[in-house]
Design a protein around this motif. Structure first.
Motif, PDB file in Angstrom:
ATOM      1  N   ASP A 127       0.849  -1.187   0.000  1.00 53.59           N
ATOM      2  CA  ASP A 127       0.000   0.000   0.000  1.00 53.59           C
ATOM      3  C   ASP A 127       0.897   1.254   0.000  1.00 53.59           C
ATOM      4  O   ASP A 127       1.076   1.915   1.020  1.00 53.59           O
ATOM      5  CB  ASP A 127      -0.899  -0.031   1.246  1.00 53.59           C
ATOM      6  CG  ASP A 127      -1.832   1.164   1.280  1.00 53.59           C
ATOM      7  OD1 ASP A 127      -1.983   1.838   0.232  1.00 53.59           O
ATOM      8  OD2 ASP A 127      -2.386   1.442   2.357  1.00 53.59           O
ATOM      9  N   THR A 128       1.501   1.511  -1.165  1.00 53.30           N
ATOM     10  CA  THR A 128       2.362   2.692  -1.309  1.00 53.30           C
ATOM     11  C   THR A 128       2.276   3.180  -2.743  1.00 53.30           C
ATOM     12  O   THR A 128       1.541   2.597  -3.559  1.00 53.30           O
ATOM     13  CB  THR A 128       3.827   2.360  -0.912  1.00 53.30           C
ATOM     14  OG1 THR A 128       4.582   3.572  -0.863  1.00 53.30           O
ATOM     15  CG2 THR A 128       4.499   1.399  -1.876  1.00 53.30           C
ATOM     16  N   SER A 129       3.005   4.239  -3.081  1.00 54.64           N
ATOM     17  CA  SER A 129       2.950   4.754  -4.451  1.00 54.64           C
ATOM     18  C   SER A 129       4.287   5.396  -4.798  1.00 54.64           C
ATOM     19  O   SER A 129       5.020   5.843  -3.907  1.00 54.64           O
ATOM     20  CB  SER A 129       1.853   5.817  -4.587  1.00 54.64           C
ATOM     21  OG  SER A 129       2.159   6.909  -3.749  1.00 54.64           O
ATOM     22  N   GLY A 137      10.777   6.970  12.311  1.00 57.61           N
ATOM     23  CA  GLY A 137      11.247   7.783  11.190  1.00 57.61           C
ATOM     24  C   GLY A 137      11.404   9.259  11.470  1.00 57.61           C
ATOM     25  O   GLY A 137      12.453   9.845  11.189  1.00 57.61           O
ATOM     26  N   ARG A 138      10.353   9.860  12.075  1.00 55.67           N
ATOM     27  CA  ARG A 138      10.393  11.326  12.272  1.00 55.67           C
ATOM     28  C   ARG A 138      11.502  11.739  13.225  1.00 55.67           C
ATOM     29  O   ARG A 138      12.169  12.752  13.023  1.00 55.67           O
ATOM     30  CB  ARG A 138       9.052  11.820  12.810  1.00 55.67           C
ATOM     31  CG  ARG A 138       8.045  11.923  11.704  1.00 55.67           C
ATOM     32  CD  ARG A 138       6.830  12.663  12.134  1.00 55.67           C
ATOM     33  NE  ARG A 138       5.858  12.661  11.041  1.00 55.67           N
ATOM     34  CZ  ARG A 138       4.648  13.149  11.144  1.00 55.67           C
ATOM     35  NH1 ARG A 138       4.238  13.644  12.291  1.00 55.67           N
ATOM     36  NH2 ARG A 138       3.840  13.131  10.121  1.00 55.67           N
ATOM     37  N   GLU A 139      11.671  10.944  14.300  1.00 55.79           N
ATOM     38  CA  GLU A 139      12.712  11.234  15.288  1.00 55.79           C
ATOM     39  C   GLU A 139      14.099  11.121  14.646  1.00 55.79           C
ATOM     40  O   GLU A 139      14.975  11.953  14.841  1.00 55.79           O
ATOM     41  CB  GLU A 139      12.577  10.245  16.456  1.00 55.79           C
ATOM     42  CG  GLU A 139      13.357  10.605  17.680  1.00 55.79           C
ATOM     43  CD  GLU A 139      12.780  11.807  18.453  1.00 55.79           C
ATOM     44  OE1 GLU A 139      13.444  12.215  19.394  1.00 55.79           O
ATOM     45  OE2 GLU A 139      11.700  12.329  18.085  1.00 55.79           O
ATOM     46  N   PRO A 144      26.910  13.681   1.828  1.00 55.95           N
ATOM     47  CA  PRO A 144      26.213  13.232   3.028  1.00 55.95           C
ATOM     48  C   PRO A 144      25.712  11.788   2.877  1.00 55.95           C
ATOM     49  O   PRO A 144      25.527  11.310   1.749  1.00 55.95           O
ATOM     50  CB  PRO A 144      25.020  14.181   3.124  1.00 55.95           C
ATOM     51  CG  PRO A 144      24.819  14.726   1.765  1.00 55.95           C
ATOM     52  CD  PRO A 144      26.030  14.428   0.924  1.00 55.95           C
ATOM     53  N   HIS A 145      25.480  11.129   4.006  1.00 54.63           N
ATOM     54  CA  HIS A 145      24.814   9.826   3.978  1.00 54.63           C
ATOM     55  C   HIS A 145      23.499   9.974   3.221  1.00 54.63           C
ATOM     56  O   HIS A 145      22.770  10.947   3.405  1.00 54.63           O
ATOM     57  CB  HIS A 145      24.554   9.362   5.416  1.00 54.63           C
ATOM     58  CG  HIS A 145      23.673   8.168   5.502  1.00 54.63           C
ATOM     59  ND1 HIS A 145      23.916   7.024   4.776  1.00 54.63           N
ATOM     60  CD2 HIS A 145      22.538   7.942   6.210  1.00 54.63           C
ATOM     61  CE1 HIS A 145      22.962   6.136   5.048  1.00 54.63           C
ATOM     62  NE2 HIS A 145      22.123   6.671   5.910  1.00 54.63           N
ATOM     63  N   GLN A 146      23.225   9.009   2.359  1.00 49.16           N
ATOM     64  CA  GLN A 146      22.063   9.098   1.471  1.00 49.16           C
ATOM     65  C   GLN A 146      20.891   8.306   2.045  1.00 49.16           C
ATOM     66  O   GLN A 146      20.746   7.113   1.771  1.00 49.16           O
ATOM     67  CB  GLN A 146      22.420   8.548   0.086  1.00 49.16           C
ATOM     68  CG  GLN A 146      23.715   9.100  -0.495  1.00 49.16           C
ATOM     69  CD  GLN A 146      23.539  10.443  -1.177  1.00 49.16           C
ATOM     70  OE1 GLN A 146      22.585  10.638  -1.927  1.00 49.16           O
ATOM     71  NE2 GLN A 146      24.442  11.365  -0.925  1.00 49.16           N
TER      72      GLN A 146
HETATM   73  O1  UT7 Z   1      20.041   6.132   7.513  1.00 45.01           O
HETATM   74  C1  UT7 Z   1      19.538   6.657   8.696  1.00 45.01           C
HETATM   75  C2  UT7 Z   1      18.250   6.025   8.925  1.00 45.01           C
HETATM   76  N1  UT7 Z   1      17.109   6.484   8.231  1.00 45.01           N
HETATM   77  C3  UT7 Z   1      16.726   7.742   8.019  1.00 45.01           C
HETATM   78  O2  UT7 Z   1      17.468   8.670   8.125  1.00 45.01           O
HETATM   79  C4  UT7 Z   1      15.297   7.940   7.692  1.00 45.01           C
HETATM   80  C5  UT7 Z   1      14.725   9.068   8.497  1.00 45.01           C
HETATM   81  N2  UT7 Z   1      13.282   9.257   8.329  1.00 45.01           N
HETATM   82  C6  UT7 Z   1      12.695   9.517   7.151  1.00 45.01           C
HETATM   83  O3  UT7 Z   1      13.355   9.596   6.121  1.00 45.01           O
HETATM   84  C7  UT7 Z   1      11.211   9.811   7.130  1.00 45.01           C
HETATM   85  O4  UT7 Z   1      10.752   9.953   8.456  1.00 45.01           O
HETATM   86  C8  UT7 Z   1      10.382   8.682   6.418  1.00 45.01           C
HETATM   87  C9  UT7 Z   1      10.657   8.721   4.938  1.00 45.01           C
HETATM   88  C10 UT7 Z   1      10.740   7.330   7.007  1.00 45.01           C
HETATM   89  C11 UT7 Z   1       8.886   8.946   6.622  1.00 45.01           C
HETATM   90  O5  UT7 Z   1       8.520  10.222   6.146  1.00 45.01           O
HETATM   91  P1  UT7 Z   1       7.601  11.161   7.042  1.00 45.01           P
HETATM   92  O6  UT7 Z   1       7.324  12.358   6.262  1.00 45.01           O
HETATM   93  O7  UT7 Z   1       8.315  11.327   8.369  1.00 45.01           O
HETATM   94  O8  UT7 Z   1       6.287  10.312   7.174  1.00 45.01           O
HETATM   95  P2  UT7 Z   1       5.587   9.682   8.481  1.00 45.01           P
HETATM   96  O9  UT7 Z   1       6.377   8.534   9.002  1.00 45.01           O
HETATM   97  O10 UT7 Z   1       5.219  10.756   9.431  1.00 45.01           O
HETATM   98  O11 UT7 Z   1       4.259   9.105   7.832  1.00 45.01           O
HETATM   99  C12 UT7 Z   1       3.311   9.952   7.198  1.00 45.01           C
HETATM  100  C13 UT7 Z   1       2.217   9.087   6.627  1.00 45.01           C
HETATM  101  C14 UT7 Z   1       1.679   8.068   7.622  1.00 45.01           C
HETATM  102  O12 UT7 Z   1       0.286   7.969   7.412  1.00 45.01           O
HETATM  103  P3  UT7 Z   1      -0.760   8.737   8.387  1.00 45.01           P
HETATM  104  O13 UT7 Z   1      -0.494   8.216   9.761  1.00 45.01           O
HETATM  105  O14 UT7 Z   1      -0.435  10.182   8.227  1.00 45.01           O
HETATM  106  O15 UT7 Z   1      -2.084   8.338   7.817  1.00 45.01           O
HETATM  107  C15 UT7 Z   1       2.331   6.773   7.211  1.00 45.01           C
HETATM  108  O16 UT7 Z   1       1.568   5.657   7.549  1.00 45.01           O
HETATM  109  O17 UT7 Z   1       2.715   8.324   5.532  1.00 45.01           O
HETATM  110  C16 UT7 Z   1       2.389   6.948   5.713  1.00 45.01           C
HETATM  111  N3  UT7 Z   1       3.422   6.144   5.085  1.00 45.01           N
HETATM  112  C17 UT7 Z   1       3.364   5.777   3.787  1.00 45.01           C
HETATM  113  N4  UT7 Z   1       2.464   5.986   2.841  1.00 45.01           N
HETATM  114  C18 UT7 Z   1       2.701   5.486   1.622  1.00 45.01           C
HETATM  115  C19 UT7 Z   1       4.577   5.672   5.628  1.00 45.01           C
HETATM  116  N5  UT7 Z   1       5.269   4.989   4.692  1.00 45.01           N
HETATM  117  C20 UT7 Z   1       4.538   5.032   3.560  1.00 45.01           C
HETATM  118  C21 UT7 Z   1       4.728   4.519   2.264  1.00 45.01           C
HETATM  119  N6  UT7 Z   1       3.793   4.769   1.326  1.00 45.01           N
HETATM  120  N7  UT7 Z   1       5.816   3.813   1.930  1.00 45.01           N
END
Ligand code: UT7
Length: 335
Positions: free
Chosen positions: A40-42, A227-229, A261-263
């Protein structure tokens, strides 16, 4: 006269220098649309939130050491060095072939290296910066002369392919660099690694981890992430670490030619660029094509930029990463 000569000799400073870079990405490519067909993603969500368009995924019979060895062969060729000249192999990885021995020992054996040390460094996505710190120290102390430093990961093996919040973010790959030494004047105009800075805050252990391990449940586990943290800390910590490396060496951000930077996420890189006030055109970006390959992203980005002729001799290159632990760090390199 004799006295003056001694003083001049003492003023010389040994630096670790990059001699060649290499990379290996598994042939199999998985696009965002491929993932959207079974999750369930896009493509739109993944691209907008992360900048990722595709990732390489290792075949079942490809392990982290296989990726590392292929990347190492390219780096050795670019450095015009024979593997027999290497006396230190370090692999930064969180996804080793086996819990032990180290991936580095398999790399050493497969490349026919018969001397020196071989070990892994585990600092999750900061692994390459941590391993560069170790390599640089060992080279400058004369504990090794020619080092092979590799970031190699098969993160596809430790993600839950049903968790859309994490599986879309990662990919597999390896990047390698060969380092030697050069005696400089101890100035910031010297070629080589000018400084490295590594940090950790284990209070954030649970924010980015796997839910398994050899001593907990005997399994590798899968990635769990707040993720957000992680996002928030990554942007702040990487910018801070870059600023520290600049001030330690007497530079301003305008002196930096390239930021590597780390990607993990394009939005994190944009945020770091904004905090540092560095032009986006100076950032090396591979996340769109390779996603987050953890400890491999920086050497993969270096190899990508080097092969495209983007780096010129004398360029000032800033490296920074942040990952599980939390761990983070930076390095400043004169190419
Ligand atoms: O290498 C070091 C480790 N990793 C990182 O540095 C990653 C750090 N974090 C991030 O890059 C971001 O936090 C993410 C890309 C993981 C997430 O992005 P976000 O803008 O922080 O989204 P979120 O986690 O707050 O989720 C927003 C919404 C949620 O839905 P609701 O609760 O608003 O209805 C999620 O369930 O997006 C939803 N969601 C998705 N929707 C479609 C989460 N993953 C997906 C997905 N496809 N793949």
């Amino acid at each position: 006269m004799k006295h003056r000569q001694t003083r001049q000799r003492l003023a010389k400073m040994r630096r670790s220098v990059f001699l060649g870079c290499g990379s290996y990405l598994p042939e199999k490519i998985v696009t965002n649309d491929d993932l959207a067909n079974r999750l369930d993603t896009s493509d739109e969500w993944i691209t907008q939130r992360t900048g990722i368009r595709q990732r390489h995924i290792a075949f079942e019979d490809e392990n982290t050491s296989d990726l590392a060895i292929e990347a190492a062969k390219v780096a050795l060729k670019r450095a015009s060095l024979d593997a027999s000249e290497i006396d230190l192999v370090i692999v930064a990885t969180a996804t080793p072939d086996n819990t032990f021995p180290a991936v580095a020992t398999r790399v050493q054996s497969k490349l026919g290296i018969k001397q020196g040390a071989a070990f892994d460094v585990q600092a999750a996505c900061s692994g390459f910066i941590y391993a560069l710190n170790t390599t640089d120290n060992m080279l400058r102390l004369g504990q090794a002369n020619k080092a092979l430093l590799i970031g190699s990961e098969c993160f596809s093996r430790i993600v839950d392919w049903n968790d859309r919040g994490t599986c879309v973010l990662f990919g597999d790959g390896a990047g390698a660099v060969v380092l030697g030494t050069e005696d400089g004047d101890g100035q910031n105009t010297d070629r080589g690694v000018l400084s490295t800075h590594i940090y950790a805050d284990g209070d954030y252990y649970e924010h980015l981890c796997t839910d398994g391990g050899p001593s907990t449940n005997g399994k590798a586990g899968v990635v769990k992430m707040e993720g957000r943290e992680v996002f928030k800390h990554a942007a702040v910590r990487m910018a801070e670490a870059v600023e520290t490396s600049l001030s330690r060496n007497g530079f301003l951000i305008g002196d930096v030619d390239w930021l590597v930077p780390h990607q993990a996420n394009m939005r994190i890189m944009d945020s770091v660029a904004k905090k540092l006030s560095i032009e986006k055109s100076k950032i090396i970006v591979t996340v769109d094509q390779q996603a987050n390959t953890s400890a491999a992203t920086i050497p993969l980005a270096l190899a990508d930029a080097e092969s495209k002729g983007r780096f010129c001799s004398g360029d000032l290159i800033s490296l920074t990463a942040m990952g599980g632990g939390f761990t983070w760090g930076s390095a400043l390199v004169r190419w």
